[in-house]
Design an enzyme around this catalytic site. Structure first.
Site, PDB file in Angstrom:
ATOM      1  CG  ASP A  83     -22.284  -4.191   6.958  1.00 46.76           C
ATOM      2  OD1 ASP A  83     -21.815  -3.395   6.114  1.00 46.76           O
ATOM      3  OD2 ASP A  83     -21.663  -5.203   7.334  1.00 46.76           O
ATOM      4  CD  GLU A 102     -22.503  -8.939   2.467  1.00 47.87           C
ATOM      5  OE1 GLU A 102     -22.219  -8.022   3.244  1.00 47.87           O
ATOM      6  OE2 GLU A 102     -21.809  -9.218   1.460  1.00 47.87           O
ATOM      7  CD  GLU A 149     -19.187  -0.963   9.400  1.00 50.96           C
ATOM      8  OE1 GLU A 149     -18.845  -1.104  10.599  1.00 50.96           O
ATOM      9  OE2 GLU A 149     -18.652  -0.123   8.654  1.00 50.96           O
ATOM     10  CG  HIS A 187     -12.012   0.358   4.838  1.00 50.06           C
ATOM     11  ND1 HIS A 187     -13.272   0.567   5.347  1.00 50.06           N
ATOM     12  CD2 HIS A 187     -12.052  -0.866   4.279  1.00 50.06           C
ATOM     13  CE1 HIS A 187     -14.038  -0.483   5.087  1.00 50.06           C
ATOM     14  NE2 HIS A 187     -13.317  -1.369   4.445  1.00 50.06           N
ATOM     15  NE  ARG A 206     -17.324   6.342  10.507  1.00 49.83           N
ATOM     16  CZ  ARG A 206     -17.537   6.637   9.228  1.00 49.83           C
ATOM     17  NH1 ARG A 206     -17.477   5.704   8.307  1.00 49.83           N
ATOM     18  NH2 ARG A 206     -17.796   7.893   8.859  1.00 49.83           N
ATOM     19  CG  HIS A 231     -11.146   3.853   2.098  1.00 48.94           C
ATOM     20  ND1 HIS A 231     -11.676   5.097   2.304  1.00 48.94           N
ATOM     21  CD2 HIS A 231     -12.196   3.008   2.080  1.00 48.94           C
ATOM     22  CE1 HIS A 231     -12.989   5.008   2.397  1.00 48.94           C
ATOM     23  NE2 HIS A 231     -13.340   3.734   2.269  1.00 48.94           N
TER      24      HIS A 231
HETATM   25  C1  UD1 Z   1     -18.080   2.987   4.523  1.00 52.11           C
HETATM   26  C2  UD1 Z   1     -18.976   2.065   5.346  1.00 52.11           C
HETATM   27  C3  UD1 Z   1     -18.251   0.771   5.667  1.00 52.11           C
HETATM   28  C4  UD1 Z   1     -17.662   0.132   4.418  1.00 52.11           C
HETATM   29  C5  UD1 Z   1     -16.829   1.148   3.666  1.00 52.11           C
HETATM   30  C6  UD1 Z   1     -16.375   0.547   2.367  1.00 52.11           C
HETATM   31  C7  UD1 Z   1     -20.521   3.189   6.904  1.00 52.11           C
HETATM   32  C8  UD1 Z   1     -20.713   3.717   8.267  1.00 52.11           C
HETATM   33  N1  UD1 Z   1     -19.303   2.708   6.616  1.00 52.11           N
HETATM   34  O1  UD1 Z   1     -16.995   3.352   5.363  1.00 52.11           O
HETATM   35  O2  UD1 Z   1     -19.163  -0.138   6.260  1.00 52.11           O
HETATM   36  O3  UD1 Z   1     -16.860  -0.952   4.807  1.00 52.11           O
HETATM   37  O4  UD1 Z   1     -17.632   2.308   3.380  1.00 52.11           O
HETATM   38  O5  UD1 Z   1     -15.312   1.231   1.821  1.00 52.11           O
HETATM   39  O6  UD1 Z   1     -21.428   3.203   6.127  1.00 52.11           O
HETATM   40  N2  UD1 Z   1     -14.209   9.345   0.498  1.00 52.11           N
HETATM   41  C9  UD1 Z   1     -13.911  10.028  -0.667  1.00 52.11           C
HETATM   42  N3  UD1 Z   1     -14.291   9.494  -1.855  1.00 52.11           N
HETATM   43  C10 UD1 Z   1     -14.926   8.307  -1.970  1.00 52.11           C
HETATM   44  C11 UD1 Z   1     -15.207   7.604  -0.790  1.00 52.11           C
HETATM   45  C12 UD1 Z   1     -14.855   8.142   0.437  1.00 52.11           C
HETATM   46  O7  UD1 Z   1     -13.333  11.097  -0.618  1.00 52.11           O
HETATM   47  O8  UD1 Z   1     -15.226   7.863  -3.091  1.00 52.11           O
HETATM   48  C13 UD1 Z   1     -13.815   9.925   1.787  1.00 52.11           C
HETATM   49  C14 UD1 Z   1     -14.716  11.085   2.243  1.00 52.11           C
HETATM   50  O9  UD1 Z   1     -13.917  12.041   2.885  1.00 52.11           O
HETATM   51  C15 UD1 Z   1     -15.627  10.413   3.263  1.00 52.11           C
HETATM   52  C16 UD1 Z   1     -14.681   9.413   3.903  1.00 52.11           C
HETATM   53  O10 UD1 Z   1     -13.907   8.915   2.803  1.00 52.11           O
HETATM   54  O11 UD1 Z   1     -16.158  11.326   4.184  1.00 52.11           O
HETATM   55  C17 UD1 Z   1     -15.309   8.267   4.634  1.00 52.11           C
HETATM   56  O12 UD1 Z   1     -16.351   7.668   3.877  1.00 52.11           O
HETATM   57  P1  UD1 Z   1     -17.559   6.923   4.653  1.00 52.11           P
HETATM   58  O13 UD1 Z   1     -18.476   6.322   3.633  1.00 52.11           O
HETATM   59  O14 UD1 Z   1     -18.144   7.833   5.645  1.00 52.11           O
HETATM   60  O15 UD1 Z   1     -16.818   5.794   5.485  1.00 52.11           O
HETATM   61  P2  UD1 Z   1     -16.001   4.528   5.022  1.00 52.11           P
HETATM   62  O16 UD1 Z   1     -14.871   4.343   5.948  1.00 52.11           O
HETATM   63  O17 UD1 Z   1     -15.733   4.598   3.570  1.00 52.11           O
HETATM   64  N1  UDP Z   2     -11.923  -2.925  -3.878  1.00 57.54           N
HETATM   65  C1  UDP Z   2     -11.636  -2.296  -5.087  1.00 57.54           C
HETATM   66  N2  UDP Z   2     -10.576  -1.440  -5.145  1.00 57.54           N
HETATM   67  C2  UDP Z   2      -9.793  -1.169  -4.075  1.00 57.54           C
HETATM   68  C3  UDP Z   2     -10.109  -1.811  -2.831  1.00 57.54           C
HETATM   69  C4  UDP Z   2     -11.184  -2.663  -2.780  1.00 57.54           C
HETATM   70  O1  UDP Z   2     -12.307  -2.520  -6.086  1.00 57.54           O
HETATM   71  O2  UDP Z   2      -8.847  -0.407  -4.210  1.00 57.54           O
HETATM   72  C5  UDP Z   2     -13.062  -3.845  -3.819  1.00 57.54           C
HETATM   73  C6  UDP Z   2     -12.778  -5.214  -3.250  1.00 57.54           C
HETATM   74  O3  UDP Z   2     -12.327  -6.105  -4.248  1.00 57.54           O
HETATM   75  C7  UDP Z   2     -14.131  -5.606  -2.694  1.00 57.54           C
HETATM   76  C8  UDP Z   2     -14.700  -4.305  -2.212  1.00 57.54           C
HETATM   77  O4  UDP Z   2     -13.997  -3.282  -2.919  1.00 57.54           O
HETATM   78  O5  UDP Z   2     -14.993  -6.110  -3.703  1.00 57.54           O
HETATM   79  C9  UDP Z   2     -14.482  -4.170  -0.733  1.00 57.54           C
HETATM   80  O6  UDP Z   2     -14.680  -2.853  -0.367  1.00 57.54           O
HETATM   81  P1  UDP Z   2     -14.167  -2.262   0.996  1.00 57.54           P
HETATM   82  O7  UDP Z   2     -12.993  -3.023   1.461  1.00 57.54           O
HETATM   83  O8  UDP Z   2     -14.031  -0.805   0.771  1.00 57.54           O
HETATM   84  O9  UDP Z   2     -15.421  -2.479   1.949  1.00 57.54           O
HETATM   85  P2  UDP Z   2     -15.904  -3.681   2.879  1.00 57.54           P
HETATM   86  O10 UDP Z   2     -16.008  -4.918   2.044  1.00 57.54           O
HETATM   87  O11 UDP Z   2     -14.923  -3.793   3.987  1.00 57.54           O
HETATM   88  O12 UDP Z   2     -17.222  -3.207   3.376  1.00 57.54           O
END
Ligand code: UD1
Ligand code: UDP
Length: 382
Positions: free
Chosen positions: A98, A120, A134, A210, A212, A243
Site C-alpha cells: 500500500d 498483500e 496507505e 514512523h 505519516r 527510521h
Molecule cells: C513509506 C510508505 C509507508 C511505509 C514506509 C515503510 C508511502 C506513502 N509511505 O513511508 O507506507 O510504511 O515507507 O518504512 O509510500 N529516507 C531516507 N533513506 C531511506 C528511506 C527514507 O533518507 O532509505 C528518508 C527520506 O528523507 C524520505 C523520507 O525518509 O523522503 C520519507 O520516506 P517516504 O518513503 O516518503 O515515507 P515513509 O515514511 O518511509
Molecule cells: N525493519 C528492519 N529494520 C528496522 C526496522 C524495521 O529490517 O530497523 C523491518 C521489519 O522487520 C519489517 C519491515 O522492516 O519486516 C517493516 O517496515 P516498516 O516498519 O518500515 O514499514 P511498514 O511495515 O509499517 O509498512
C-alpha cells in the site's frame, strides 16, 4: 513451453522484505522469466534488503529525495515506469501492499494495459485517513488489480465486500517466508549494543515508529510515553532503530535522546531486526510488518495507532491497540512490565499470517492463471 515474464515492482523497505522471497521463488522456476524493478522510494533502507537477499534489480528508478512529498513519489514513479514497461513488456506486473510505489506501479501497468497482481491484498481499516495514504493506496490498487493475493481469509472477505471475487487467492503473508530464513539460534549482531544487552535479566523493548498519520502530536505523545516507561521501569531497555525520515529522526532525538536505557540506533538490516525481535521482551510499534512478525515469534505487541488493518493477531490475543495517547500507551506498557500474568497471556506464538509457503502459492496461482498448471493452489488456512 512458453515462459511468462513477471515483473516485481517495489520501492520501500517493507515491500522489499516481503517481495524478495517471491522474486527469488519466481526466478527459480523455469516457467517464469523474473524481472525486478525498484523505484528506490527508499534508498539506503531498500539497498540493505537487496544486499541481504542478494537480489539485483534489472531496473532502478532511483527516485528518493529528502522529505519527499506523496505527489513527487507518485509522479516520479509513474514517469519512470513508462520507459521500463515499454522496454521490458512484461506479461504481469506484481506490486506489494500500500505504498506510493505500489499505487504508481499498478497505475503505470494499467496505462500500459499490462495485468497487475497485488501481493498483500485486501487489508482494510475503512478509514480513508488512517493509515494515510496507505488505506486509499490499497483500495485503488485493489480496483486496478487482476490477481489478488490475500494473506488471510478475512482479507479475502474484505475484497468480497467490494465485489472483488475473481482471481482472489488466500496465500499467507510472504513476510513469514522471509522470517523463516532470517532467525537463527546463535546470532551475533553487527550492532554491538545488541550483543551487550542482557536479554534474560532485563526487559528489552523493541520500538519502531514512523507512520505519516502519527507525525506531529501523536508522535510527541508516543515518544513522551516511551520516555516515561524507561523512567518508571529500571529493568526496561528500549531499543529504537530510528527510521531515516528526517521528521522521525527529529522527534526521536528531541524526546528520547540522552537516556541511559533508551538506545536510539540506525535502522537495522532485516536479519538483525528479526533476531532482535526474537530475543526481546515486548514490541511497541506503529509498523505494519512488525505486527505480523512479532506474533509469529511469540512476542506481545502494543500497536501505537488508533486502528489496525491486521485484526487477526488482536483476535488471537498477542497484539493490543494502544492508541496514540500518552497515558493509555504508558499504562498498557506498565501492565506488561509489572504483571507477569498479563504478559504471559499475550506472549504465545501464533501464526495467523502465514506458514512460510506464501511465495510458493503465489507462483502456483500465477502459473494457473496463465494456463501452466491444472489447478489453483490450496488456500492458506491460517
Ligand atoms: C513509506 C510508505 C509507508 C511505509 C514506509 C515503510 C508511502 C506513502 N509511505 O513511508 O507506507 O510504511 O515507507 O518504512 O509510500 N529516507 C531516507 N533513506 C531511506 C528511506 C527514507 O533518507 O532509505 C528518508 C527520506 O528523507 C524520505 C523520507 O525518509 O523522503 C520519507 O520516506 P517516504 O518513503 O516518503 O515515507 P515513509 O515514511 O518511509
Ligand atoms: N525493519 C528492519 N529494520 C528496522 C526496522 C524495521 O529490517 O530497523 C523491518 C521489519 O522487520 C519489517 C519491515 O522492516 O519486516 C517493516 O517496515 P516498516 O516498519 O518500515 O514499514 P511498514 O511495515 O509499517 O509498512
Amino acid at each position: 513451453m512458453r515462459t511468462i515474464k513477471v515483473m516485481t515492482v517495489f520501492g520501500t523497505r517493507p515491500e522489499a522484505i516481503k517481495m524478495a522471497p517471491l522474486a527469488l521463488e519466481l526466478a527459480k522456476r523455469p516457467e517464469f522469466e523474473a524481472v525486478c524493478c525498484v523505484t528506490a522510494q527508499h534508498r539506503e533502507m531498500l539497498d540493505s534488503v537487496l544486499d541481504i537477499f542478494q537480489l539485483k534489480p534489472d531496473y532502478d528508478l532511483n527516485i528518493m529525495q529528502p522529505r519527499q512529498t506523496l505527489s513527487a513519489i507518485t509522479s516520479k514513479c509513474l514517469n519512470g515506469m513508462d520507459g521500463v514497461l515499454e522496454q521490458a513488456a512484461p506479461d504481469l506486473v506484481l506490486v506489494h501492499g500500500d505504498t506510493s510505489t505500489t499505487f504508481a506501479g499498478a497505475l503505470a501497468a494499467f496505462y500500459h494495459k499490462i495485468p497487475v497482481g497485488h501481493v498483500e491484498a485486501g487489508l482494510r481499516t475503512y478509514d480513508k485517513w488512517s493509515p494515510f495514504p496507505e488505506e486509499m493506496n490499497r483500495k485503488m490498487v485493489g480496483a486496478i488489480a487482476d490477481l489478488h493475493f490475500c494473506p488471510t481469509l478475512s482479507n479475502q472477505e474484505n475484497l468480497a465486500r467490494e465485489n472483488i471475487q475473481k482471481d482472489v487467492f488466500v496465500t499467507g503473508n510472504t513476510v513469514i517466508d522471509a522470517l523463516q530464513t532470517t532467525v537463527v539460534k546463535d546470532f551475533s549482531f553487527l550492532e554491538q549494543i545488541l550483543n551487550n544487552l542482557d536479554y534474560v535479566n532485563r526487559k528489552v523493548i523493541l520500538v519502531t515508529c514512523h507512520r505519516r498519520e502519527n507525525y506531529g502530536q501523536p508522535m510527541t505523545n508516543i515518544m513522551t510515553a516511551l520516555r516515561r516507561v524507561a523512567d518508571a521501569f529500571p529493568e526496561a531497555e528500549l531499543v529504537y532503530p530510528v527510521h531515516l525520515s528526517p521528521v522521525v529522526q527529529e522527534a526521536a532525538r528531541k524526546y528520547l535522546d540522552q537516556h541511559p536505557r533508551i538506545h536510539l540506533i540506525a535502522p537495522l538490516d532485516v536479519r538483525e531486526m528479526h533476531n532482535l525481535m526474537a530475543r526481546c521482551y515486548l514490541v511497541m510499534t506503529d509498523s505494519g510488518g512488525l505486527q505480523e512478525e512479532a506474533p509469529a515469534l511469540g512476542k506481545p505487541v502494543l500497536v501505537l495507532r488508533r486502528e489496525t488493518e491486521r485484526p487477526e493477531a488482536v483476535a488471537a490475543g498477542t497484539v493490543r491497540l494502544a492508541g496514540v495517547e500518552e497515558e493509555a500507551i504508558f499504562q498498557m506498557a506498565a501492565q506488561l512490565l509489572s504483571d507477569q500474568g498479563a504478559y504471559d497471556k499475550m506472549a504465545h506464538a501464533v501464526n495467523p499470517y502465514g506458514d512460510g509457503r506464501a511465495c510458493c502459492r503465489i507462483a502456483d496461482a500465477i502459473a494457473w492463471h496463465f494456463g501452466l498448471r491444472k489447478a489453483p493452489p490450496e488456500a492458506f488456512g491460517g
